[in-house]
Write a protein that holds these residues in place. Structure first.
Motif, mmCIF file in Angstrom:
data_model
loop_
_atom_site.group_PDB
_atom_site.id
_atom_site.type_symbol
_atom_site.label_atom_id
_atom_site.label_comp_id
_atom_site.label_asym_id
_atom_site.label_seq_id
_atom_site.Cartn_x
_atom_site.Cartn_y
_atom_site.Cartn_z
ATOM 1 N N GLY A 1 0.791 -1.223 0.000
ATOM 2 C CA GLY A 1 0.000 0.000 0.000
ATOM 3 C C GLY A 1 0.825 1.276 0.000
ATOM 4 O O GLY A 1 0.267 2.375 -0.041
ATOM 5 N N HIS A 2 2.154 1.177 0.014
ATOM 6 C CA HIS A 2 3.023 2.353 0.069
ATOM 7 C C HIS A 2 3.263 2.895 -1.341
ATOM 8 O O HIS A 2 3.656 2.158 -2.238
ATOM 9 N N LYS A 3 3.020 4.193 -1.526
ATOM 10 C CA LYS A 3 3.344 4.845 -2.788
ATOM 11 C C LYS A 3 4.841 5.131 -2.807
ATOM 12 O O LYS A 3 5.413 5.579 -1.809
ATOM 13 N N ILE A 4 5.443 4.903 -3.957
ATOM 14 C CA ILE A 4 6.879 5.111 -4.122
ATOM 15 C C ILE A 4 7.061 6.194 -5.176
ATOM 16 O O ILE A 4 6.722 5.998 -6.344
ATOM 17 N N THR A 5 7.578 7.337 -4.749
ATOM 18 C CA THR A 5 7.773 8.482 -5.634
ATOM 19 C C THR A 5 9.133 9.123 -5.348
ATOM 20 O O THR A 5 9.737 8.847 -4.307
ATOM 21 N N PRO A 6 9.599 9.997 -6.235
ATOM 22 C CA PRO A 6 10.875 10.683 -5.989
ATOM 23 C C PRO A 6 10.832 11.600 -4.761
ATOM 24 O O PRO A 6 11.871 12.016 -4.268
#
Length: 166
Positions: free
Chosen positions: A96-101
């Motif tokens: 469920g974790h969003k991975i973004t810069p």
């Protein structure tokens, strides 16, 4: 043959060193979960499998070692699933974790850069290195990341297998 670039930055997860490279041959895979997922993925070559081609029930023996990352858009990913052994090796569930810069954790920002390479190359990648699992310093691990497509041929998910070496 590519030169391995090894990530050694201080991280908050269990990984201490990670080398990442496109898969040139599966001969160097050492663990059954990694071999099995890659064998399934490569059976579709020269095409890429659709996400709908993957049925977890047919891979039940390696399910604890599997993870699924959804491609939401450029530099935007969602960790959809991680098996129990993945949680043990990583040190936390990222489901469920969003991975973004813009992620506050360095390891997730590095992961975005890597995932972008997997998407752009449209090929499987192999990772290897050292992790500190359950206080055991520097167990070696390996993983494979296999891109799969949607019905339009766009990379929509990355299926991965992660395992420690005996």
């Amino acid at each position: 043959m590519t030169t391995k670039k090894v990530e050694i930055q201080k991280r908050s997860d269990n990984f201490r060193k990670i080398a990442r490279e496109p898969v040139e041959t599966s001969e160097n895979f050492e663990t059954e979960p990694v071999k099995a997922l890659y064998k399934w993925w490569s059976s579709f070559q020269p095409s890429l499998p659709l996400r709908s081609d993957f049925d977890i029930a047919k891979h039940w023996g390696i399910a604890p070692n599997l993870y699924v990352v959804q491609v939401l858009g450029p530099e935007n990913f969602l960790y959809r699933l991680n098996g129990e052994k993945v949680v043990d090796i990583v040190g936390a569930s990222l489901r469920g974790h969003k991975i973004t810069p813009k992620d506050p954790l360095l390891e997730n920002r590095l992961f975005v850069t890597y995932l972008e390479k997997v998407v752009a190359s449209r090929t499987a990648w192999h990772c290897s290195g050292a992790a500190e699992v359950f206080g055991k310093h520097y167990l070696n691990f390996e993983s494979v990341d296999c891109p799969v497509t949607n019905e339009n041929g766009e990379i929509s998910f990355i299926l991965g297998a992660l395992s420690t070496l005996s």
